[in-house]
Design a protein around this motif. Structure first.
Motif, PDB file in Angstrom:
ATOM      1  N   SER A 196      20.574  22.275  45.664  1.00 28.20           N
ATOM      2  CA  SER A 196      20.477  23.723  45.473  1.00 28.20           C
ATOM      3  C   SER A 196      19.096  24.251  45.840  1.00 28.20           C
ATOM      4  O   SER A 196      18.920  25.434  46.109  1.00 28.20           O
ATOM      5  N   LYS A 250      24.815  22.413  47.039  1.00 25.54           N
ATOM      6  CA  LYS A 250      24.993  23.172  48.284  1.00 25.54           C
ATOM      7  C   LYS A 250      25.028  22.259  49.505  1.00 25.54           C
ATOM      8  O   LYS A 250      24.169  21.394  49.679  1.00 25.54           O
ATOM      9  N   GLU A 286      30.072  20.818  45.143  1.00 23.81           N
ATOM     10  CA  GLU A 286      29.455  22.107  44.836  1.00 23.81           C
ATOM     11  C   GLU A 286      29.951  22.668  43.507  1.00 23.81           C
ATOM     12  O   GLU A 286      31.153  22.634  43.214  1.00 23.81           O
TER      13      GLU A 286
END
Length: 285
Positions: free
Chosen positions: A36, A241, A247
């Protein structure tokens, strides 16, 4: 941001994600939170910070403190791509022969301070920012926190002190991926309205898409946002991500994968990236 620069940063992000995936072997790493944070880390080191492999001890350098230390695979990967350390060194992850492990260590070039216990480095960053102010220096000081880390009272105490001293050379960056460990932040201790909380503590706040380099450039070029307030950038991100299979999953906080699984993740990573590029190309047409 030019198309060529955007392509360069996007390609670098892909390489950093490859490094993170590799570091899940031999004992694992905090893959979700590291993924992320990739665009934040790549943008800061590539485009913003006055620091590089040749000026690590320059007193005029900018400072970056990774307070959410479990994101360090993103930092390691970025430092490797920019020449601070050899990419081959990352193969020493978690081995007793090196200092490449789950949290930042100052033995690694480019790491300013150890971290691991959450809530500590905003205060360290504020101290450095105050020192720079007292000396009349132009250094900018940045601290990356996690959103779950904001449950630590020390973060908010730091903001009170930092704003009392009008440290507009200090920027707090929140990796707002909506998770802490294996639960959503809003299910445990809700943070929203987060921007309003920072504003109430005296900060100047901007909210951006933490994966969008154009938005990151626009936000950071405005620092300082005020003559007398701490800057806060809330970067909305997605845990995991780049790998759709993990995710925004609470159970993909810390992962240890074998060689076959890592190869499958590489294929997923590159397939997903190619699909995004194709989609953007079709949109432009």
């Amino acid at each position: 941001m030019t198309k060529d620069k955007l392509s360069e940063l996007t390609a670098r992000s892909l390489k950093v994600r490859e490094h993170i995936i590799r570091m899940t072997a031999g004992g694992g790493c905090f893959i979700g939170a590291s993924l992320s944070c990739v665009e934040l880390m790549v943008f800061l080191y590539s485009e913003l910070l006055n620091v590089d492999a040749d000026n690590l001890d320059n007193p005029a350098r900018d400072y970056l403190f990774l307070s959410k230390g479990h994101d360090v695979p993103a930092m390691y990967g970025t430092l490797a791509e920019l020449g601070f350390i050899s990419p081959d060194r990352l193969t020493q992850h978690l081995k007793s022969t090196d200092s490449i492990y789950w949290h930042p260590n100052r033995a690694i070039p480019g790491v300013e301070f150890h971290s691991g216990s959450l809530g500590h480095l905003p205060a360290v960053a504020a101290g450095v920012a105050l020192d720079c102010k007292l000396k009349g220096e132009a250094n900018q000081v940045f601290a990356i926190t996690g959103d779950g880390e904001l449950n630590e009272g020390s973060v908010w105490e730091t903001l009170l002190v930092a704003n009392a001293y009008q440290l507009n050379n200090l920027t707090i960056i929140v990796d707002r991926n909506q998770f802490q460990a294996n639960i959503r932040t809003e299910e445990l201790i809700p943070l929203e309205p987060l921007a309003d909380k920072f504003t109430a503590f005296g900060c100047a706040v901007k909210v951006v898409d933490g994966h969008d380099y154009t938005q990151l450039e626009e936000a950071f070029k405005g620092v300082p946002f005020s003559d007398n307030k701490v800057n806060v950038i809330i970067a909305n991100t997605v845990r995991g991500k780049g790998l759709p299979s993990i995710e925004a999953r609470a159970d993909r906080w810390f992962c240890a994968f074998n060689d076959n699984e890592i190869q499958q993740l590489f294929e997923e990573l590159h397939g997903h990236a190619a699909a995004i590029i194709e989609s953007e190309s079709l949109t432009v047409r």
